[in-house]
Design a protein around this motif. Structure first.
Motif, short mmCIF file in Angstrom:
data_model
loop_
_atom_site.label_atom_id
_atom_site.label_comp_id
_atom_site.label_asym_id
_atom_site.label_seq_id
_atom_site.Cartn_x
_atom_site.Cartn_y
_atom_site.Cartn_z
N HIS A 45 5.79 3.12 -0.74
CA HIS A 45 4.91 1.78 -0.65
C HIS A 45 5.92 1.18 0.30
O HIS A 45 6.34 0.58 0.04
CB HIS A 45 5.04 1.59 -1.90
N ALA A 46 5.03 1.03 1.19
CA ALA A 46 5.66 -0.71 2.02
C ALA A 46 4.55 -1.71 1.54
O ALA A 46 3.29 -1.89 1.24
CB ALA A 46 4.36 -0.07 3.86
N THR A 47 5.33 -3.10 2.03
CA THR A 47 4.68 -4.02 1.53
C THR A 47 5.08 -5.12 2.94
O THR A 47 6.30 -5.34 3.63
CB THR A 47 5.36 -4.96 0.68
N VAL A 48 3.92 -5.34 3.75
CA VAL A 48 3.81 -6.55 4.87
C VAL A 48 3.60 -8.13 4.69
O VAL A 48 2.84 -8.04 4.13
CB VAL A 48 2.45 -6.09 5.83
N GLN A 49 4.70 -8.46 5.35
CA GLN A 49 4.88 -10.13 5.24
C GLN A 49 5.79 -10.90 5.94
O GLN A 49 6.45 -10.25 6.26
CB GLN A 49 5.26 -10.83 3.59
N PHE A 59 0.87 -1.37 0.05
CA PHE A 59 0.54 0.53 -0.22
C PHE A 59 0.83 1.41 -0.16
O PHE A 59 1.70 1.03 1.05
CB PHE A 59 -1.32 0.11 1.34
N PRO A 60 0.25 2.02 -0.42
CA PRO A 60 1.27 3.64 -0.57
C PRO A 60 1.36 4.19 0.63
O PRO A 60 0.11 3.98 1.69
CB PRO A 60 0.56 4.34 -1.47
N CYS A 61 2.50 4.69 1.36
CA CYS A 61 2.05 6.22 2.86
C CYS A 61 2.81 6.61 2.09
O CYS A 61 3.49 6.58 1.62
CB CYS A 61 2.59 4.63 3.57
N GLU A 116 8.72 -3.82 4.72
CA GLU A 116 9.69 -3.76 3.32
C GLU A 116 8.97 -2.29 2.48
O GLU A 116 8.19 -2.33 2.49
CB GLU A 116 9.28 -4.58 2.13
N ILE A 117 9.61 -1.11 3.00
CA ILE A 117 9.18 0.15 2.39
C ILE A 117 10.45 0.74 1.28
O ILE A 117 10.99 1.09 1.53
CB ILE A 117 9.19 1.72 3.80
N ALA A 118 9.86 0.88 0.06
CA ALA A 118 10.62 1.47 -0.74
C ALA A 118 10.03 2.48 -0.70
O ALA A 118 8.73 3.06 -1.21
CB ALA A 118 9.81 0.76 -1.75
N LEU A 119 11.30 3.90 -1.17
CA LEU A 119 10.92 4.81 -1.15
C LEU A 119 10.75 5.05 -3.12
O LEU A 119 11.13 4.51 -4.18
CB LEU A 119 12.25 5.79 -0.87
N ASP A 120 9.24 6.18 -3.13
CA ASP A 120 9.19 6.52 -4.04
C ASP A 120 10.02 7.35 -5.04
O ASP A 120 10.40 7.05 -6.32
CB ASP A 120 7.85 7.46 -4.18
N GLN A 121 10.98 8.16 -4.58
CA GLN A 121 12.15 8.41 -5.32
C GLN A 121 13.52 7.87 -4.45
O GLN A 121 13.61 8.58 -3.17
CB GLN A 121 11.53 9.74 -5.26
N ALA A 122 14.35 7.26 -5.02
CA ALA A 122 15.53 6.43 -4.09
C ALA A 122 16.11 7.71 -3.85
O ALA A 122 16.49 9.33 -4.61
CB ALA A 122 15.83 5.40 -5.49
N GLY A 123 16.83 7.92 -2.81
CA GLY A 123 17.93 8.96 -1.94
C GLY A 123 17.00 10.40 -1.83
O GLY A 123 17.77 11.30 -1.03
#
Length: 370
Positions: A314-318, A298-300, A323-330
């Motif tokens: 965007h966060a992924t829960v498992q 989900f987005p956050c 795991e939280i991936a930044l929309d913009q690296a850096g």
């Protein structure tokens, strides 16, 4: 309702208690004595645990006409907050003691004791808002005054404790408004300076405090290739992103400053590199506390520091891992294991988790930094 007002001795908690009284609640004030070695007076003390603070809290209670007690929670504070602080740094992580204090003291020990004594809620001077949905679900939101917002350090409390909490200052426009209200009410703390830094490190010397607990542990400061650049007196005194205090005699090849990239407690080493190598593209966290249903992706917006910016992600829960991936690296730099990762949807807090690793987005040593 019967409300227990936590009085720190500062202006915020005093005005919050006053507003609870105005709302018609049966209010009792309590000051938490958290340290047996706190400074007798506030002079030179940067925290919120001086004996002077206890006296200020008592005077505020007198003005408000409410009963006042002092609860000695120093043993619990030492066991859960101070000990955790030292252990986390020793393990190469970067803790936030305010988060742990809210988790273990203010909204665990204090609230549990209050409920056992028949109180319905605990009132504090935190700047955050509670919104109630039509179905009765309570949501934790940022304060109206974003400059004073404390939802980040409150996110660890969880929905059950939120249900028994009151934050009367959530809709205050500015801290100046709080001070003006305190003055109008005749509260002597109206002009009292804010507390800051770590309350149990009265002089602000965190490295000195850690050294007094952990002693001297000499080791090496190295670059990403393992080349020794200098020596340190204890890896525990460093955190990811730190620049000051490295005392590296040899300049970088490009002449630019170097920063701590990671702390390796097993080898007692501090690894340094360029500012670019601090850039992060993803964060991994565990021990999550949720205020909303969290499953799948989900987005956050992600915030990793109490006074830092929240960045799109965007966060992924498992399996209990976030795991939280930044929309913009850096978009974030220098994220360290042990930090609190708080996820937002607009002003609403979705949940909180503790950072276990950060994936760097550039540089020869990019990878999971633990």
């Amino acid at each position: 309702m019967r409300v227990l007002a936590a009085l720190s001795g500062g202006v915020d908690s005093a005005v919050a208690a006053a507003r609870a009284v105005d709302a018609g609640h049966d209010v009792v004030g309590v000051h938490m004595a958290l340290s047996r070695t706190r400074d007798q007076f506030r002079t030179g003390s940067r925290g919120c645990c001086s004996i002077e603070d206890a006296g200020d809290a008592r005077r505020a209670a007198d003005v408000l006409g409410i009963p006042y007690y002092v609860w000695d929670l120093s043993e619990r504070f030492e066991e859960t907050v101070v000990a955790d602080f030292v252990a986390e740094y020793e393990a190469g992580r970067t803790p936030n003691p305010c988060v742990r204090c809210n988790e273990h003291i203010k909204f665990a020990t204090l609230l549990d004791k209050a409920v056992a004594l028949g109180f319905d809620a605990v009132c504090t001077g935190h700047y955050a808002r509670i919104e109630t949905r039509p179905d009765g679900t309570r949501e934790l939101h940022r304060a109206r005054d974003l400059a004073k917002d404390q939802s980040y350090v409150l996110a660890v409390m969880g929905p059950e404790r939120l249900a028994r909490s009151m934050f009367p200052l959530g809709d205050v426009a500015t801290k100046e408004e709080t001070r003006a209200e305190a003055a109008a009410r005749g509260l002597s703390v109206s002009a009292k300076p804010d507390s800051y830094d770590i309350c149990f490190v009265a002089d602000g010397d965190t490295q000195g405090f850690l050294r007094s607990r952990l002693g001297s542990q000499p080791g090496e400061i190295v670059d990403g290739s393992g080349v020794v650049l200098g020596q340190h007196d204890g890896a525990y005194a460093f955190t990811v992103g730190q620049r000051k205090g490295l005392s590296i005699g040899r300049p970088a090849a490009d002449g630019k400053p170097r920063y701590v990239l990671s702390v390796e407690p097993v080898d007692n080493r501090v690894v340094v590199g360029s500012a670019d190598e601090l850039a992060v593209q993803a964060v991994q966290a565990d021990r999550a506390v949720w205020f909303a249903e969290a499953d799948g992706s989900f987005p956050c917006a992600l915030q990793v520091r109490a006074h830092g910016d929240a960045v799109p992600a965007h966060a992924t829960v498992q399996d209990g891992v976030v795991e939280i991936a930044l929309d913009q690296a850096g978009a974030l730099r220098g994220v360290a294991p042990g930090q609190s990762a708080v996820l937002y949807d607009g002003t609403r807090v979705l949940g909180q988790a503790t950072v276990t690793a950060a994936l760097r987005s550039s540089g020869a040593t990019s990878g999971l930094v633990r």
